[in-house]
Design an enzyme around this catalytic site. Structure first.
Site, mmCIF file in Angstrom:
data_model
loop_
_atom_site.group_PDB
_atom_site.id
_atom_site.type_symbol
_atom_site.label_atom_id
_atom_site.label_comp_id
_atom_site.label_asym_id
_atom_site.label_seq_id
_atom_site.Cartn_x
_atom_site.Cartn_y
_atom_site.Cartn_z
ATOM 1 N N ILE A 140 0.837 -1.209 0.000
ATOM 2 C CA ILE A 140 0.000 0.000 0.000
ATOM 3 C C ILE A 140 0.870 1.257 0.000
ATOM 4 C CG2 ILE A 140 -1.654 1.320 1.396
ATOM 5 C CD1 ILE A 140 -2.815 -1.450 2.306
ATOM 6 N N ASP A 148 13.000 3.138 11.226
ATOM 7 C CA ASP A 148 12.137 2.186 11.920
ATOM 8 C C ASP A 148 11.189 3.005 12.796
ATOM 9 O OD1 ASP A 148 10.963 0.447 13.706
ATOM 10 O OD2 ASP A 148 12.815 -0.612 14.224
ATOM 11 N N SER A 155 -5.181 2.245 9.639
ATOM 12 C CA SER A 155 -5.777 1.309 10.596
ATOM 13 C C SER A 155 -6.086 0.050 9.788
ATOM 14 C CB SER A 155 -7.010 1.935 11.250
ATOM 15 O OG SER A 155 -7.646 1.018 12.099
ATOM 16 N N LYS A 194 -4.618 -1.732 15.852
ATOM 17 C CA LYS A 194 -5.374 -1.033 14.807
ATOM 18 C C LYS A 194 -6.598 -0.309 15.383
ATOM 19 C CE LYS A 194 -2.699 -2.038 11.288
ATOM 20 N NZ LYS A 194 -1.946 -0.968 10.606
ATOM 21 N N THR A 254 -1.414 -7.532 -1.299
ATOM 22 C CA THR A 254 -0.052 -7.018 -1.049
ATOM 23 C C THR A 254 0.785 -8.177 -0.517
ATOM 24 O OG1 THR A 254 -0.412 -6.539 1.290
ATOM 25 C CG2 THR A 254 -1.018 -4.776 -0.261
ATOM 26 N N LYS A 291 3.437 12.453 16.342
ATOM 27 C CA LYS A 291 4.030 13.404 17.294
ATOM 28 C C LYS A 291 5.035 14.312 16.569
ATOM 29 C CE LYS A 291 6.776 12.944 21.573
ATOM 30 N NZ LYS A 291 6.214 14.024 22.390
ATOM 31 N N TYR A 300 -2.521 -7.182 16.831
ATOM 32 C CA TYR A 300 -2.812 -6.403 15.616
ATOM 33 C C TYR A 300 -4.172 -5.719 15.758
ATOM 34 C CZ TYR A 300 -3.190 -5.471 10.555
ATOM 35 O OH TYR A 300 -3.316 -4.879 9.316
ATOM 36 N N ASN A 306 1.779 4.621 7.549
ATOM 37 C CA ASN A 306 1.248 3.380 6.993
ATOM 38 C C ASN A 306 2.053 2.140 7.368
ATOM 39 O OD1 ASN A 306 -0.054 1.732 4.682
ATOM 40 N ND2 ASN A 306 2.123 1.814 4.086
HETATM 41 P P1 NAP Z 1 3.513 -4.756 3.321
HETATM 42 O O1 NAP Z 1 3.451 -5.081 1.893
HETATM 43 O O2 NAP Z 1 4.157 -5.702 4.286
HETATM 44 O O3 NAP Z 1 4.167 -3.296 3.477
HETATM 45 C C1 NAP Z 1 4.443 -2.735 4.742
HETATM 46 C C2 NAP Z 1 5.753 -1.995 4.656
HETATM 47 O O4 NAP Z 1 6.054 -1.408 5.940
HETATM 48 C C3 NAP Z 1 6.919 -2.953 4.346
HETATM 49 O O5 NAP Z 1 7.834 -2.358 3.461
HETATM 50 C C4 NAP Z 1 7.520 -3.154 5.718
HETATM 51 O O6 NAP Z 1 8.839 -3.629 5.687
HETATM 52 C C5 NAP Z 1 7.382 -1.765 6.292
HETATM 53 N N1 NAP Z 1 7.577 -1.724 7.737
HETATM 54 C C6 NAP Z 1 7.212 -2.673 8.629
HETATM 55 N N2 NAP Z 1 7.579 -2.288 9.857
HETATM 56 C C7 NAP Z 1 8.213 -1.098 9.741
HETATM 57 C C8 NAP Z 1 8.819 -0.210 10.665
HETATM 58 N N3 NAP Z 1 8.908 -0.507 11.978
HETATM 59 N N4 NAP Z 1 9.347 0.939 10.214
HETATM 60 C C9 NAP Z 1 9.292 1.247 8.899
HETATM 61 N N5 NAP Z 1 8.755 0.437 7.968
HETATM 62 C C10 NAP Z 1 8.206 -0.722 8.394
HETATM 63 O O7 NAP Z 1 2.046 -4.535 3.897
HETATM 64 P P2 NAP Z 1 0.773 -3.754 3.306
HETATM 65 O O8 NAP Z 1 -0.273 -4.760 3.094
HETATM 66 O O9 NAP Z 1 1.141 -2.799 2.253
HETATM 67 O O10 NAP Z 1 0.371 -2.968 4.636
HETATM 68 C C11 NAP Z 1 0.497 -1.568 4.786
HETATM 69 C C12 NAP Z 1 -0.376 -1.162 5.962
HETATM 70 O O11 NAP Z 1 -1.725 -1.524 5.672
HETATM 71 C C13 NAP Z 1 -0.035 -1.857 7.272
HETATM 72 O O12 NAP Z 1 -0.168 -0.947 8.332
HETATM 73 C C14 NAP Z 1 -1.079 -2.944 7.379
HETATM 74 O O13 NAP Z 1 -1.304 -3.328 8.716
HETATM 75 C C15 NAP Z 1 -2.256 -2.254 6.769
HETATM 76 N N6 NAP Z 1 -3.329 -3.128 6.264
HETATM 77 C C16 NAP Z 1 -3.089 -4.009 5.248
HETATM 78 C C17 NAP Z 1 -4.133 -4.802 4.796
HETATM 79 C C18 NAP Z 1 -3.964 -5.793 3.657
HETATM 80 O O14 NAP Z 1 -4.904 -6.544 3.396
HETATM 81 N N7 NAP Z 1 -2.840 -5.830 2.966
HETATM 82 C C19 NAP Z 1 -5.399 -4.710 5.390
HETATM 83 C C20 NAP Z 1 -5.600 -3.803 6.417
HETATM 84 C C21 NAP Z 1 -4.555 -3.013 6.844
HETATM 85 P P3 NAP Z 1 9.008 -5.277 5.767
HETATM 86 O O15 NAP Z 1 8.240 -5.828 4.604
HETATM 87 O O16 NAP Z 1 10.441 -5.488 5.640
HETATM 88 O O17 NAP Z 1 8.461 -5.677 7.093
#
Ligand code: NAP
Length: 254
Positions: free
Chosen positions: A19, A64, A144, A162, A193, A125, A158, A91
């Protein structure tokens, strides 16, 4: 019609994948100047290349978000690069290990809360401090989840994080409305994703089974979240604040 984010300086965390990367592409199309952050350099630099190919002005910073100093450094980078912060998409997130509430380990709990809830607060913040200093408002969108509006089995930390993000979004919206800082959240449903691929696992029919459970009978695409976020960050959403907004193909409507 002019681009939605013309000239706005925008922070995107978790920009190296899913995302976050889709948001970087949509923000670039809408002429934002981008400050991309992720804790993994490889993914972040790849997103940087993608948006530079779209002629966007952009920088990447390894950070991070669970660490306050790192979160603060994202804002410092934005100010050093472009002089200000106009909007931010907080995000970055992790799903954590699958475990029910009584099985969840202390380590898993702490890790998920540190990134998904404390990480969002750290970023807000630092961003709000900067926006207040600038004195001309701003827009923040936090990620969220559907799991921030209802319970989901096997991921208690989680779900708690959220829900916390949805609460924090409302708290900040109430606190900073007078300073014209709008704060909203997106609550994505199941989005295609790398995170969703990890959650669905290896079973070949897992995606179809999951998708059948929602009104639109499909998973969402990362761009469908990114479009909503770009709108929420733009002046076109000027009377929208304090909203945890489902973008979920109707899952929450059932
Ligand atoms: P993703 O493909 O895993 O992307 C998340 C990105 O955030 C990754 O590059 C990850 O690195 C990075 N990240 C993780 N922890 C971090 C930290 N402490 N500091 C900086 N970067 C960090 O996941 P996504 O599906 O795009 O998710 C993005 C957001 O949408 C998340 O908050 C997730 O909870 C939320 N969300 C996703 C879905 C879904 O269905 N995909 C649904 C509801 C909510 P690594 O990959 O190396 O960990």
């Amino acid at each position: 019609m002019s681009a939605m984010l013309e000239g706005k300086v925008a922070i995107i965390t978790g920009a190296g994948s899913g995302i976050g990367r889709a948001a970087a592409r949509v923000f670039a199309r809408e002429h934002a100047k981008l400050v991309l952050a992720d804790w993994i350099e490889e993914g972040g630099n790849e997103t940087l290349r993608v948006v530079q190919d779209l002629n966007a002005e952009a920088v990447f910073i390894k950070a991070d978000v669970s660490k306050w100093e790192d979160a603060k450094s994202i804002v410092t980078k934005a100010v050093a690069s472009y002089g200000r912060v106009d909007c931010a998409f907080n995000n970055a997130g992790i799903e954590g290990a699958s475990a029910t509430t009584h099985e969840c380990s202390e380590e898993n709990w702490n890790k998920v809360i540190a990134v998904d809830l404390t990480g969002v607060w750290h970023c807000m913040k630092a961003e709000i401090e900067q926006m207040l200093k600038q004195g001309h408002g701003g827009a923040i969108v936090n990620t969220s989840s559907g799991a921030g509006l209802a319970g989901v089995r096997g991921m208690p930390a989680y779900v708690a994080a959220k829900h916390g993000v949805a609460g924090l979004t409302k708290a900040a919206a109430v606190e900073y409305g007078r300073e014209r800082i709008r704060v909203n959240a997106v609550c994505p449903g199941p989005i295609r994703t790398p995170m969703m691929a990890r959650l669905l696992g290896e079973r070949p029919d897992a995606e179809q089974r999951f998708a059948r459970g929602g009104p639109l009978k499909r998973l969402g695409e990362a761009e469908e979240i990114a479009e909503t976020v770009a709108w929420l960050c733009s002046d076109r959403a000027s009377y929208v604040t304090g909203v945890p907004m489902p973008v979920d193909g109707g899952f929450m409507a059932q």
